[in-house]
Design a protein around this motif. Structure first.
Motif, PDB file in Angstrom:
ATOM      1  N   TYR A   1       0.834  -1.199   0.000  1.00 57.48           N
ATOM      2  CA  TYR A   1       0.000   0.000   0.000  1.00 57.48           C
ATOM      3  C   TYR A   1       0.872   1.253   0.000  1.00 57.48           C
ATOM      4  CZ  TYR A   1      -3.910  -3.040   1.183  1.00 57.48           C
ATOM      5  OH  TYR A   1      -4.861  -4.019   1.171  1.00 57.48           O
ATOM      6  N   ASN A   2       0.394   2.272  -0.706  1.00 62.13           N
ATOM      7  CA  ASN A   2       1.069   3.561  -0.711  1.00 62.13           C
ATOM      8  C   ASN A   2       0.290   4.551   0.155  1.00 62.13           C
ATOM      9  OD1 ASN A   2       3.102   2.768  -2.561  1.00 62.13           O
ATOM     10  ND2 ASN A   2       1.627   2.972  -4.241  1.00 62.13           N
ATOM     11  N   ASN A   3       0.967   5.625   0.542  1.00 60.35           N
ATOM     12  CA  ASN A   3       0.326   6.693   1.298  1.00 60.35           C
ATOM     13  C   ASN A   3      -0.276   6.197   2.608  1.00 60.35           C
ATOM     14  OD1 ASN A   3      -0.376   9.402   1.634  1.00 60.35           O
ATOM     15  ND2 ASN A   3      -2.431   9.068   0.795  1.00 60.35           N
ATOM     16  N   LEU A   4       0.468   5.363   3.330  1.00 61.50           N
ATOM     17  CA  LEU A   4       0.015   4.879   4.626  1.00 61.50           C
ATOM     18  C   LEU A   4       0.169   5.963   5.679  1.00 61.50           C
ATOM     19  CD1 LEU A   4       1.757   1.386   4.571  1.00 61.50           C
ATOM     20  CD2 LEU A   4      -0.696   1.776   4.363  1.00 61.50           C
ATOM     21  N   TYR A   5      -0.614   5.844   6.748  1.00 62.62           N
ATOM     22  CA  TYR A   5      -0.444   6.783   7.860  1.00 62.62           C
ATOM     23  C   TYR A   5       0.964   6.654   8.452  1.00 62.62           C
ATOM     24  CZ  TYR A   5      -5.306   8.336   8.061  1.00 62.62           C
ATOM     25  OH  TYR A   5      -6.515   8.912   7.789  1.00 62.62           O
ATOM     26  N   GLY A   6       1.350   5.429   8.818  1.00 62.06           N
ATOM     27  CA  GLY A   6       2.700   5.186   9.306  1.00 62.06           C
ATOM     28  C   GLY A   6       2.934   5.659  10.737  1.00 62.06           C
ATOM     29  N   ILE A   7       4.061   5.230  11.278  1.00 63.17           N
ATOM     30  CA  ILE A   7       4.429   5.569  12.658  1.00 63.17           C
ATOM     31  C   ILE A   7       4.647   7.075  12.824  1.00 63.17           C
ATOM     32  CG2 ILE A   7       6.230   5.308  14.412  1.00 63.17           C
ATOM     33  CD1 ILE A   7       4.558   2.883  14.290  1.00 63.17           C
ATOM     34  N   LYS A   8       5.269   7.702  11.832  1.00 64.32           N
ATOM     35  CA  LYS A   8       5.574   9.134  11.930  1.00 64.32           C
ATOM     36  C   LYS A   8       4.299   9.955  12.102  1.00 64.32           C
ATOM     37  CE  LYS A   8       7.977  12.889   9.552  1.00 64.32           C
ATOM     38  NZ  LYS A   8       8.745  13.287   8.339  1.00 64.32           N
ATOM     39  N   TYR A   9       3.273   9.621  11.333  1.00 66.60           N
ATOM     40  CA  TYR A   9       2.005  10.350  11.432  1.00 66.60           C
ATOM     41  C   TYR A   9       1.396  10.173  12.815  1.00 66.60           C
ATOM     42  CZ  TYR A   9      -2.702  12.016  10.345  1.00 66.60           C
ATOM     43  OH  TYR A   9      -3.876  12.711  10.348  1.00 66.60           O
ATOM     44  N   LEU A  10       1.502   8.953  13.364  1.00 64.91           N
ATOM     45  CA  LEU A  10       0.921   8.678  14.680  1.00 64.91           C
ATOM     46  C   LEU A  10       1.484   9.614  15.743  1.00 64.91           C
ATOM     47  CD1 LEU A  10      -0.805   6.859  16.565  1.00 64.91           C
ATOM     48  CD2 LEU A  10       1.187   5.352  16.746  1.00 64.91           C
ATOM     49  N   PHE A  11       2.799   9.859  15.704  1.00 62.73           N
ATOM     50  CA  PHE A  11       3.426  10.687  16.731  1.00 62.73           C
ATOM     51  C   PHE A  11       3.304  12.181  16.437  1.00 62.73           C
ATOM     52  CE2 PHE A  11       5.606   6.630  17.532  1.00 62.73           C
ATOM     53  CZ  PHE A  11       5.405   6.537  18.896  1.00 62.73           C
ATOM     54  N   THR A  12       3.338  12.539  15.164  1.00 61.56           N
ATOM     55  CA  THR A  12       3.263  13.966  14.827  1.00 61.56           C
ATOM     56  C   THR A  12       1.829  14.491  14.810  1.00 61.56           C
ATOM     57  OG1 THR A  12       3.285  13.416  12.471  1.00 61.56           O
ATOM     58  CG2 THR A  12       5.405  13.925  13.517  1.00 61.56           C
ATOM     59  N   ASN A  13       0.858  13.601  14.641  1.00 56.51           N
ATOM     60  CA  ASN A  13      -0.564  13.992  14.637  1.00 56.51           C
ATOM     61  C   ASN A  13      -1.316  13.107  15.634  1.00 56.51           C
ATOM     62  OD1 ASN A  13      -0.844  15.867  12.006  1.00 56.51           O
ATOM     63  ND2 ASN A  13       0.546  14.138  11.573  1.00 56.51           N
ATOM     64  N   PHE A  14      -0.838  13.133  16.861  1.00 56.37           N
ATOM     65  CA  PHE A  14      -1.324  12.191  17.871  1.00 56.37           C
ATOM     66  C   PHE A  14      -2.824  12.343  18.121  1.00 56.37           C
ATOM     67  CE2 PHE A  14      -2.079  10.901  22.304  1.00 56.37           C
ATOM     68  CZ  PHE A  14      -1.643   9.584  22.230  1.00 56.37           C
ATOM     69  N   PHE A  15      -3.308  13.571  18.282  1.00 61.95           N
ATOM     70  CA  PHE A  15      -4.716  13.773  18.620  1.00 61.95           C
ATOM     71  C   PHE A  15      -5.633  13.406  17.451  1.00 61.95           C
ATOM     72  CE2 PHE A  15      -2.596  16.557  21.733  1.00 61.95           C
ATOM     73  CZ  PHE A  15      -3.170  16.052  22.897  1.00 61.95           C
ATOM     74  N   ASP A  16      -5.201  13.699  16.228  1.00 54.76           N
ATOM     75  CA  ASP A  16      -5.977  13.266  15.057  1.00 54.76           C
ATOM     76  C   ASP A  16      -6.040  11.738  14.981  1.00 54.76           C
ATOM     77  OD1 ASP A  16      -6.394  15.867  14.322  1.00 54.76           O
ATOM     78  OD2 ASP A  16      -4.714  15.934  12.912  1.00 54.76           O
ATOM     79  N   SER A  17      -4.932  11.090  15.326  1.00 55.39           N
ATOM     80  CA  SER A  17      -4.900   9.629  15.334  1.00 55.39           C
ATOM     81  C   SER A  17      -5.855   9.065  16.382  1.00 55.39           C
ATOM     82  CB  SER A  17      -3.479   9.125  15.595  1.00 55.39           C
ATOM     83  OG  SER A  17      -2.575   9.612  14.628  1.00 55.39           O
ATOM     84  N   ILE A  18      -5.883   9.693  17.558  1.00 57.62           N
ATOM     85  CA  ILE A  18      -6.780   9.237  18.624  1.00 57.62           C
ATOM     86  C   ILE A  18      -8.240   9.337  18.183  1.00 57.62           C
ATOM     87  CG2 ILE A  18      -7.640   9.769  20.943  1.00 57.62           C
ATOM     88  CD1 ILE A  18      -4.991   8.303  20.949  1.00 57.62           C
ATOM     89  N   ILE A  19      -8.571  10.395  17.462  1.00 55.74           N
ATOM     90  CA  ILE A  19      -9.945  10.547  16.953  1.00 55.74           C
ATOM     91  C   ILE A  19     -10.293   9.401  16.008  1.00 55.74           C
ATOM     92  CG2 ILE A  19     -11.429  11.981  15.489  1.00 55.74           C
ATOM     93  CD1 ILE A  19      -9.949  14.429  16.630  1.00 55.74           C
ATOM     94  N   ILE A  20      -9.344   9.053  15.138  1.00 58.40           N
ATOM     95  CA  ILE A  20      -9.568   7.921  14.216  1.00 58.40           C
ATOM     96  C   ILE A  20      -9.731   6.625  14.999  1.00 58.40           C
ATOM     97  CG2 ILE A  20      -8.538   6.554  12.356  1.00 58.40           C
ATOM     98  CD1 ILE A  20      -7.176   9.132  11.382  1.00 58.40           C
TER      99      ILE A  20
END
Length: 605
Positions: free
Chosen positions: A442-461
């Motif tokens: 898959y391309n354009n995955l959220y990935g670990i980096k997104y989880l830490f840099t956009n933590f609150f958006d990730s929590i909403i998801i």
């Protein structure tokens, strides 16, 4: 089934580049076709062709000749001197197998049973089903549900007196039959990702542990079998009739002929070899003796199921409390589907359940001090769990339930509890790190980096996903989805199953225990941690940024931790008391699996 013409080609017969057979005028072609197959031949010009079968002439319409064997043809073309000998030999074998099954349900189930008894019982039922299931399917079609229900009724009749039958023996009484029927009822390669796991087992059977890019060369016969049984099962023209199974059992295979294209198995290529050992051994022997892929798959499914049953039987037997919850989870249709398949889940689920039971035995069992043997057993079980799927090591937090007085000293308690948890995490992480770091299709995955840099958006998801999935992941998903989740239950069936399981879970049991607040928190924090880990893995490895919920999660992933979740929720709110709970369990299981098998057979028939 395609008819192979290469062996009969001569000066009057030729096959062109498109695979069409050309015959000169006046050529007579004799095809020795299996009596259970449908004959389907296309002609370029049928005006001058006469087709004669069993002294009967048949006309050809639109250049196509189709002849479908009926029951009369099958019987008349099959009976000969060899048939009588085979019938006599099989009659003797089946007679002794049936006597053994009857002896178990009428005598041994009411006394102490051994692991040898369980193995012999399950082997007897498997061989009987191998002999007769597809034949009955051929004769009865969807009405094969009738003998299945009659056998369930027979089990109920044998279990009239439940006074001396423990839940572990009650478990064997049902799972030995129900699990093996699932082996045959769910078509080959229709358990989620089973085809990929089967190819992984094939590679491992060659002792080919060298790393690859997720594509492997697989024999053509295996690919043909996967295509035959796993392609477009939703479509009416691809429904799997009994002939499809029977013809595959007797198919001659040449595993030296490889498929032209490489097979994609990236989703399992980095998985630990441990869960595939049994399937790889069966695969090695099956390829050596040229057995069909169907036989290899059925035997692999059976062995994985038997391993699961033995481990779960031991878990229910040793756990001092909450036996009913173990009993329910180990008989969930989704649990048995994963147990009776080629995959990793059969070992991950059963080992997780045995570890939970063993720790509860150490915590609540009648033992004064934990001895060396118990330390070794716990270490071995933890090590096996480490070589299964990642994310289940928080189960070891149950060690916090063990009282201080069962250790020699406070230091020993600290070292034991922290040591097992930390070591299991490290081994599991190291064993599975290649899966998380490997390249993904898959391309354009959220990935670990997104989880830490956009933590609150990730929590909403995360919470949005939880909101939409919670009913599936704690109950409904364990009985709704079978066979690639393509079985759609009728609304009434879904409603009945939901009510039965609701009553099942909240019924009072003689093996209950009142737990305090600390214990309840421990029981509930474990599934929360495991679910969170699985969410993180699916979010970073499988979910693309155009999706607003986490992708790739299935209810079966949560089976190992549903037991501590149910225990943590027990004794809260609703309590249903009944006079004879074990008898009610039997009735519930009979209704549940009658509806389950009816739905499976109706969908795939």
């Amino acid at each position: 089934n395609s008819i192979v013409f290469e062996k009969i080609l001569n000066e009057d017969l030729a096959i062109n580049d498109n695979g069409l057979l050309f015959a000169k005028n006046g050529t007579s072609l004799y095809l020795k076709q299996s009596v259970i197959d449908k004959i389907d031949i296309k002609f370029e010009n049928s005006n001058e062709i006469i087709v004669n079968i069993n002294q009967n002439n048949y006309t050809i319409e639109n250049n196509v000749f189709i002849y479908n064997m009926n029951i009369k043809d099958i019987v008349s073309n099959s009976i000969n001197s060899n048939t009588y000998i085979a019938f006599f030999v099989l009659f003797i074998i089946e007679y002794f197998l049936l006597k053994n099954v009857q002896n178990f349900y009428t005598k041994k189930i009411k006394s102490n049973i051994t692991y040898k008894d369980i193995i012999i019982l399950m082997m007897s039922i498997f061989i009987l089903c191998f002999f007769v299931y597809y034949i009955l399917y051929l004769l009865l079609d969807i009405y094969i549900i009738i003998p299945i229900i009659l056998i369930i009724i027979y089990i109920l009749c044998c279990l009239k007196d439940l006074s001396n039958i423990g839940l572990e023996r009650l478990y064997i009484a049902f799972v030995a039959f129900l699990g093996i029927i699932i082996v045959f009822a769910i078509p080959p390669f229709n358990v989620p990702d089973e085809a990929s796991h089967f190819c992984k087992a094939y590679k491992q059977s060659l002792l080919a542990f060298k790393n690859d890019n997720g594509f492997i060369e697989v024999p053509l016969d295996i690919i043909n079998s996967i295509d035959k049984f796993a392609s477009n099962v939703h479509e009416a023209e691809n429904k799997l009739i009994a002939r499809a199974y029977i013809s595959d059992i007797f198919k001659n295979c040449d595993y030296n002929v490889m498929n032209d294209n490489f097979v994609d198995y990236k989703n399992v290529k980095n998985s630990s070899p441990l869960p595939y050992i049994s399937s790889s051994i069966v695969m090695f022997l099956g390829v050596k003796f040229s057995l069909s892929p169907l036989i290899i798959l059925l035997i692999s499914r059976f062995i994985n199921l038997m391993i699961t049953v033995l481990l779960c039987y031991l878990a229910i037997k040793i756990v001092p409390y909450f036996k009913k919850i173990f009993f329910i989870v180990c008989l969930f249709p989704g649990f048995l589907q994963q147990a009776a398949a080629v995959n990793m889940d059969y070992l991950t689920n059963s080992i997780s359940i045995l570890i939970i039971a063993f720790i509860l035995y150490l915590a609540y069992g009648k033992i004064e001090k934990i001895n060396k043997t118990q330390y070794i057993i716990l270490g071995v079980l933890s090590l096996i769990l480490s070589f299964c799927k990642f994310g289940y090591f928080p189960i070891l937090l149950l060690l916090l339930l063990i009282p201080k007085n069962k250790f020699e000293s406070k230091k020993q308690e600290l070292v034991t509890k922290s040591g097992y948890i930390i070591v299991t995490f490290i081994v599991s992480f190291c064993n599975n790190i290649s899966i998380s770091t490997d390249s993904n299709s898959y391309n354009n995955l959220y990935g670990i980096k997104y989880l830490f840099t956009n933590f609150f958006d990730s929590i909403i998801i995360f919470f949005r996903t939880l909101f939409f999935r919670i009913d599936q992941d704690i109950l409904k998903g364990f009985y709704e989805g079978l066979g690639y989740y393509t079985i759609y239950y009728r609304p009434l069936v879904k409603f009945i199953l939901l009510i039965i399981y609701f009553l099942f879970i909240f019924m009072e049991s003689e093996c209950c225990k009142k737990i305090n607040l600390k214990e309840r928190i421990i029981f509930l924090i474990i599934p929360i941690l495991v679910i969170s880990l699985i969410y993180v893995i699916a979010f970073t490895q499988w979910t693309t940024r155009d999706q607003n919920v986490i992708w790739g999660i299935q209810p079966r992933y949560f089976l190992p931790v549903i037991i501590p979740l149910y225990i943590g929720m027990s004794k809260i709110g609703l309590k249903i008391e009944v006079k004879n709970p074990k008898k009610v369990y039997c009735y519930f299981l009979s209704i549940i699996y009658s509806l389950i098998f009816f739905t499976i057979i109706m969908f795939f028939a």
